[in-house]
Design an enzyme around this catalytic site. Structure first.
Site, PDB file in Angstrom:
ATOM      1  N   ASP A  93      -4.424  -2.055   2.010  1.00  0.00           N
ATOM      2  CA  ASP A  93      -3.952  -1.064   2.974  1.00  0.00           C
ATOM      3  C   ASP A  93      -4.156   0.345   2.407  1.00  0.00           C
ATOM      4  OD1 ASP A  93      -2.969  -0.250   5.409  1.00  0.00           O
ATOM      5  OD2 ASP A  93      -0.861  -0.531   4.909  1.00  0.00           O
ATOM      6  N   GLU A  94      -4.122   1.345   3.283  1.00  0.00           N
ATOM      7  CA  GLU A  94      -4.302   2.759   2.913  1.00  0.00           C
ATOM      8  C   GLU A  94      -5.587   2.937   2.104  1.00  0.00           C
ATOM      9  OE1 GLU A  94      -2.391   4.823   4.361  1.00  0.00           O
ATOM     10  OE2 GLU A  94      -0.616   3.659   4.832  1.00  0.00           O
TER      11      GLU A  94
END
Ligand SMILES: Nc1ncnc2c1ncn2[C@@H]1O[C@H](COP(=O)(O)OP(=O)(O)O)[C@@H](O)[C@H]1O
Ligand SMILES: Cc1cn([C@H]2C[C@H](O)[C@@H](COP(=O)(O)O)O2)c(=O)[nH]c1=O
Ligand SMILES: [Zn+2]
Length: 204
Positions: A93-94
């Protein structure tokens, strides 16, 4: 909705999936949905995020509507390679906050037969492609772009408008500092900011 591909006869085939879009567009929800389905399929799943993202929790991936999964925070993209042997599916994620090496790392993992699912902002607050995201989107087998709802007019939003005057690329935040906007409302907001900036510099 993304349905997992089956590369039937090809033993150990890996691939890269990218989920991109603005803030509040549902990237993390979609990542968590795919991860949960892999867990239901009894696959071994490892989830990573950049250590810099400390917003909701240090060792969890958390969506804006409070869905969460445990993850390993890592300092850079290469560190992901130290953890992967036991996993069949890797969630990240991110992804926008990682260094450009993430493109190579994702492709190395896929070449080893792993399914790699990455979620990240395609553009920063200035509308510029963010970090490794363009390279990931170019090399992935599957790219899903999700949209939010414009906080100004209710239309489809693909931009993340920063409501503060900070100019650094990385500024962690939520609704305190960002709102999703459609192209028209984003451009209007950027023009207003420019005017505000001009007034401030003129008065100095
Ligand atoms: N303007 C908005 N448009 C769409 N969803 C929003 C908006 N504001 C809040 N949300 C919430 O954010 C959730 C998506 O959160 P999340 O998956 O964390 O998004 P992302 O990772 O893309 O920032 C939505 O399901 C919804 O509950
Ligand atoms: C647009 C933009 C965002 N950020 C930060 C703000 C948040 O902490 C994350 C994005 O989180 P989400 O899961 O996509 O909602 O990124 C930033 O640092 N710089 C930007 O330009
Ligand atoms: Zn709008």
């Amino acid at each position: 909705m993304f349905i997992e591909p089956h590369f039937g006869g090809i033993a150990q085939a890996g691939w890269v999936e990218v989920i991109c879009g603005s803030m509040f567009s549902g990237k993390t929800e979609e990542l968590i949905r795919r991860i949960n389905r892999a867990i239901i399929a009894k696959q071994k799943v490892g989830i990573f995020k950049p250590a810099v993202d400390t917003r909701y929790a240090e060792a969890e991936v958390v969506s804006h509507n409070a869905n969460a999964v445990v993850c390993v925070p890592v300092k850079n993209a290469a560190e992901i390679l130290h953890h992967i042997n036991e996993f069949e599916v890797i969630g990240i994620d991110e992804a926008q906050f990682f260094d450009l090496d993430l493109v190579d790392v994702a492709n190395k993992l896929a070449n080893k037969g792993k399914r790699v699912i990455l979620a990240g902002l395609d553009m920063d607050f200035e509308g510029v492609p963010f970090g490794p995201m363009p390279g990931l989107m170019a090399t992935a087998e599957f790219v899903t772009k999700v949209n939010a709802i414009c906080a100004q007019c209710g239309s489809v939003a693909s931009y993340s408008f920063r409501t503060t005057m900070s100019e650094e690329q990385v500024v962690l935040g939520e609704k305190d500092a960002y709102e999703p906007r459609c192209r028209k409302c984003y451009n209007e907001g950027m023009n207003e900011k420019q005017e505000q900036h001009n007034i401030q510099t003129d008065s100095q």
